[in-house]
Structures are given as C-alpha cells and as structure tokens.
Design an enzyme around this catalytic site. Structure first.
Site, PDB file in Angstrom:
ATOM      1  N   ARG A 186       0.826  -1.226   0.000  1.00  0.00           N
ATOM      2  CA  ARG A 186       0.000   0.000   0.000  1.00  0.00           C
ATOM      3  C   ARG A 186       0.861   1.278   0.000  1.00  0.00           C
ATOM      4  NH1 ARG A 186      -3.172  -3.676  -0.503  1.00  0.00           N
ATOM      5  NH2 ARG A 186      -5.304  -3.738   0.305  1.00  0.00           N
ATOM      6  N   SER A 236     -10.706  -0.640   3.184  1.00  0.00           N
ATOM      7  CA  SER A 236      -9.920  -0.747   4.423  1.00  0.00           C
ATOM      8  C   SER A 236      -9.515   0.641   4.884  1.00  0.00           C
ATOM      9  CB  SER A 236      -8.641  -1.542   4.182  1.00  0.00           C
ATOM     10  OG  SER A 236      -8.931  -2.820   3.726  1.00  0.00           O
ATOM     11  N   GLU A 291      -4.925   3.737   6.141  1.00  0.00           N
ATOM     12  CA  GLU A 291      -4.617   3.527   4.725  1.00  0.00           C
ATOM     13  C   GLU A 291      -5.224   4.689   3.931  1.00  0.00           C
ATOM     14  OE1 GLU A 291      -5.472  -0.476   2.977  1.00  0.00           O
ATOM     15  OE2 GLU A 291      -6.387   0.700   1.380  1.00  0.00           O
TER      16      GLU A 291
HETATM   17  N1  EPU Z   1     -10.628 -10.302  10.634  1.00  0.00           N
HETATM   18  C1  EPU Z   1     -11.361 -10.309  11.802  1.00  0.00           C
HETATM   19  N2  EPU Z   1     -12.420  -9.460  11.910  1.00  0.00           N
HETATM   20  C2  EPU Z   1     -12.773  -8.624  10.928  1.00  0.00           C
HETATM   21  C3  EPU Z   1     -12.035  -8.604   9.742  1.00  0.00           C
HETATM   22  C4  EPU Z   1     -10.955  -9.450   9.611  1.00  0.00           C
HETATM   23  O1  EPU Z   1     -11.087 -11.072  12.726  1.00  0.00           O
HETATM   24  O2  EPU Z   1     -13.756  -7.884  11.119  1.00  0.00           O
HETATM   25  C5  EPU Z   1      -9.481 -11.215  10.503  1.00  0.00           C
HETATM   26  C6  EPU Z   1      -9.836 -12.621  10.115  1.00  0.00           C
HETATM   27  O3  EPU Z   1      -9.024 -13.488  10.867  1.00  0.00           O
HETATM   28  C7  EPU Z   1      -9.413 -12.743   8.684  1.00  0.00           C
HETATM   29  C8  EPU Z   1      -8.258 -11.792   8.627  1.00  0.00           C
HETATM   30  O4  EPU Z   1      -8.622 -10.734   9.519  1.00  0.00           O
HETATM   31  O5  EPU Z   1      -9.039 -14.022   8.361  1.00  0.00           O
HETATM   32  C9  EPU Z   1      -7.995 -11.194   7.261  1.00  0.00           C
HETATM   33  O6  EPU Z   1      -9.190 -10.645   6.754  1.00  0.00           O
HETATM   34  P1  EPU Z   1      -9.433 -10.490   5.171  1.00  0.00           P
HETATM   35  O7  EPU Z   1      -9.006 -11.708   4.456  1.00  0.00           O
HETATM   36  O8  EPU Z   1     -10.815  -9.984   5.005  1.00  0.00           O
HETATM   37  O9  EPU Z   1      -8.401  -9.423   4.745  1.00  0.00           O
HETATM   38  P2  EPU Z   1      -7.916  -8.071   5.423  1.00  0.00           P
HETATM   39  O10 EPU Z   1      -6.551  -8.262   5.949  1.00  0.00           O
HETATM   40  O11 EPU Z   1      -8.934  -7.616   6.384  1.00  0.00           O
HETATM   41  C10 EPU Z   1      -6.850  -7.158   3.213  1.00  0.00           C
HETATM   42  C11 EPU Z   1      -6.855  -5.874   2.458  1.00  0.00           C
HETATM   43  C12 EPU Z   1      -8.157  -5.732   1.653  1.00  0.00           C
HETATM   44  C13 EPU Z   1      -8.233  -6.902   0.690  1.00  0.00           C
HETATM   45  C14 EPU Z   1      -8.191  -8.203   1.513  1.00  0.00           C
HETATM   46  C15 EPU Z   1      -8.159  -9.419   0.628  1.00  0.00           C
HETATM   47  C16 EPU Z   1      -5.508  -4.359   3.779  1.00  0.00           C
HETATM   48  C17 EPU Z   1      -5.505  -3.208   4.702  1.00  0.00           C
HETATM   49  N3  EPU Z   1      -6.712  -4.768   3.386  1.00  0.00           N
HETATM   50  O12 EPU Z   1      -7.904  -7.090   4.181  1.00  0.00           O
HETATM   51  O13 EPU Z   1      -8.092  -4.540   0.895  1.00  0.00           O
HETATM   52  O14 EPU Z   1      -9.423  -6.842  -0.073  1.00  0.00           O
HETATM   53  O15 EPU Z   1      -6.992  -8.234   2.332  1.00  0.00           O
HETATM   54  O16 EPU Z   1      -6.912  -9.501  -0.002  1.00  0.00           O
HETATM   55  O17 EPU Z   1      -4.452  -4.873   3.416  1.00  0.00           O
HETATM   56  C18 EPU Z   1      -8.742  -2.249   0.718  1.00  0.00           C
HETATM   57  O18 EPU Z   1      -7.549  -1.987   0.693  1.00  0.00           O
HETATM   58  O19 EPU Z   1      -9.636  -1.368   0.646  1.00  0.00           O
HETATM   59  C19 EPU Z   1      -9.145  -3.645   0.889  1.00  0.00           C
HETATM   60  C20 EPU Z   1     -10.419  -3.992   1.042  1.00  0.00           C
END
Ligand code: EPU
Length: 337
Positions: A162, A237, A333
């Site tokens: 990012r 995010s 972000e």
């Molecule tokens: N989780 C929770 N609670 C929540 C959300 C997430 O416990 O409310 C935990 C879960 O354990 C889950 C883990 O977080 O397994 C990861 O969640 P997720 O796979 O949804 O991905 P993320 O880390 O929350 C990132 C990116 C997203 C992207 C997804 C999928 C960042 C800041 N965000 O989210 O990007 O779509 O991975 O690759 O890196 C964006 O940048 O706007 C965005 C949506």
C-alpha cells in the site's frame, strides 16, 4: 477549461462526505491539465481521482483538479502478453471488466476495488494475493511545477505494501495521467492461494477456473463482506494491517493465543487490523450516522450525512484503543484531508 466555484464534492468521494470545493476544475484532456497547472498560482492543489481513498474533513480551499482522462488502448502485443495503456480517469473495476472481455489476465484478483486507474499506483492497490505492481510497467505523469511530462518505471515507483513514491517523495508534486500494464493473453497464471478464493471456486463448482471465474469469485467474496460504496459510504480498508516483530507477536500470543497472522519475513509478522479492531469491541458499532461495518471491522462507514471529522474522531479512538489493549500502532490507509 472552466473553473467552477463552490462545488459539492459529495458525488466525487466514495465516503459520500458533503464538503465544498472553493474552486473546481474538471479535466478531460492532458492539454487541459497542463493549461490548468500553468494558470494556477496557488501553492497547494487538490488532485481528485476516484475519491475512493480519502476522508474529507473540511471544505477544500485550494483548487480541486478532477482527473477525468478517459481511454484504454493496446500499445504493444507480444506472443503471450499485451501492454495496455489506460488513462487515469478510467474506473478501475470497469477496466478489469474490459480486460476480461478481451481475455487478458493479471488483474482478475483486483476486481471490484473502488477508485480509478490513476490512483491505483499511488497506494499499490492489492487484494487476494495480487498487487498492482505485479502487472505494472510504467506510468505517465505531469510535474505540477514545471508541467513537464515524465515516465516512471516500475523500479522508479518504489512499490511496497500500500505504498509508492507517489505517497512519499512525490506527494502533491506530480499527477499520473495514464498507466501501462502488462497482461497475459494465454497461459494465464492464476492466483488462487488466498483461502477464500479456493473455497468460493469450489462452491461455484469451477474445477478448471478461467480468469473470469476468478473475478466472479472475488466479486462474490467482496460483496459478501465489504459494503457497496454506492449504498453505504466507505473507503474500503480504513487502516493498514500492522507489521510487527516476531518478538512482539509472541508476546501478543501469550494473552491472545487466537491472534491470526501472516509471516512477512523471518523477523516480521503482519496482524490483520480487522481482527484487532473486532477484539477491541468496535465491529458493528454505530454512532448516529457513522460507524464500523458489521461484517468487516477494517471498514468505517457513513450511513448518510456523517461529517468527515466525526469519522476521523472515531478512527483516532479506534487507534488509541488498539494501542492500549495490544500495544500495537495501526496506521490509516485512507488519506485524511
Ligand atoms: N478479521 C477479523 N475481523 C474482521 C475482519 C478481519 O477477525 O472484522 C481477521 C480474520 O481473521 C481474517 C483476517 O482478519 O481471516 C484477514 O481478513 P481479510 O481476508 O478480510 O483481509 P484483510 O486483511 O482484512 C486485506 C486488504 C483488503 C483486501 C483483503 C483481501 C488491507 C488493509 N486490506 O484485508 O483490501 O481486499 O486483504 O486480499 O491490506 C482495501 O484496501 O480497501 C481492501 C479492502
């Protein structure tokens, strides 16, 4: 080129925050952009793309330059790949749909990311195991000061999670006018490692998936947990996932043995900010017109009529609470303006 006074920016930011631009200029050609920059005598400018990664907290006093450059073309064709040039004002997801229509592979995992082509390199957009830098070749820019054009190669851009040079040294100094991406025309390399993609494809009974199947899977996953900005204002995010040392992570594990993580290097671990925020008790919390999304704690939302400053205050409260409970700093972000 016409400069308009007191224009509401509500339709131009995905958070749907109603602030005014004192002066606003809609740019539809590179010539117009140069002309606009040449005529500008203010020190500060506000460059607006898809408005998908910003939280507007007050009226914008400087000139808002809205980049609406359009057009997609193939600039080079090789045996297994093409280089596609897309103008900065093209909507990112519509561009992804265009690539799928032509059976060009590489950006299918990045389906449904809000925003425009021109802003994609700024924060090196990424999702489901793919980042823009994986397909990025170069981008054309215009220097704000001199109006000279300059091409930035992938190496020049200093891409990171990012992050890019456009968020750092070049912040406010140049404007991206178009982006060149290298996409595959055959033998597409599918990125299915992200658990949710595999299970979604299995659910859809796609045993031999195409790039379109992968895109459909990503769209289903995103729609199931991320709010549609056309219905509920948001910027995806709001925070970045923090990277902490293995030592700090082991300490965290003592009190929170269920903490999820991704290994970044031998010494560093990424912890999902969504998990931290959920554990801190904010998931689904609503304060009048704004709050934390009930399906994904990483996303702050405007239910309609919220002020950017209120959402900003909530973000600061979340940051301080996460720090107090876990001793971890989370960074936004989204750009706070
Ligand atoms: N989780 C929770 N609670 C929540 C959300 C997430 O416990 O409310 C935990 C879960 O354990 C889950 C883990 O977080 O397994 C990861 O969640 P997720 O796979 O949804 O991905 P993320 O880390 O929350 C990132 C990116 C997203 C992207 C997804 C999928 C960042 C800041 N965000 O989210 O990007 O779509 O991975 O690759 O890196 C964006 O940048 O706007 C965005 C949506």
């Amino acid at each position: 080129m016409k400069i308009q006074q007191n224009i509401s920016l509500k339709p131009f930011n995905t958070f749907g925050i109603d602030v005014n631009a004192k002066a606003y200029c809609n740019i539809t050609s590179v010539e117009q952009l140069s002309e606009c920059l040449m005529q500008n005598h203010e020190d500060e400018l506000f460059i607006l793309g898809g408005g998908s990664n910003m939280l507007l907290t007050e009226d914008i006093e400087s000139l808002v330059i809205h980049i609406n450059l359009k057009g997609i073309s193939i600039v080079e064709e090789n045996e297994n790949s093409v280089i596609v040039k897309a103008m900065a004002g093209e909507n990112w997801h519509e561009f992804v749909l265009w690539t799928l229509k032509h059976n060009f592979g590489g950006v299918e995992n990045l389906s449904l990311i809000p925003g425009n082509i021109g802003t994609a390199p700024i924060q090196n957009i990424g999702a489901y195991g793919v980042e823009l830098k994986d397909v990025f070749v170069s981008c054309d820019t215009i220097d704000v000061e001199s109006q000279k054009s300059k091409i930035y190669s992938k190496k020049d851009c200093n891409f990171n999670y990012r992050e890019s040079i456009f968020k750092q040294q070049l912040k406010g100094k140049c404007i991206i006018t178009s982006v060149n991406l290298k996409l595959t025309t055959k033998n597409h390399k599918l990125h299915l490692d992200y658990g949710a993609i595999k299970s979604q494809l299995e659910l859809a009974e796609k045993t031999n998936p195409t790039i379109k199947d992968v895109s459909d899977a990503v769209i289903s996953i995103r729609q199931s947990k991320l709010p549609d900005p056309n219905k509920i204002g948001n910027s995806g995010s709001f925070f970045k996932n923090p990277v902490i040392s293995v030592i700090d992570f082991n300490e965290l594990k003592v009190n929170f043995p269920d903490a999820p993580s991704y290994q970044v290097s031998e010494t560093e671990i990424k912890v999902p900010a969504g998990w931290l925020i959920e554990k801190a008790g904010f998931k689904g919390k609503r304060f009048n017109d704004y709050g934390v999304h009930h399906k994904q704690a990483l996303v702050l939302v405007n239910y309609g009529g919220a002020k950017g400053s209120d959402i900003h205050k909530l973000a600061l409260l979340i940051k301080a609470t996460v720090k107090r409970i876990f001793n971890i700093d989370i960074e936004t972000e989204v750009n706070i303006m």
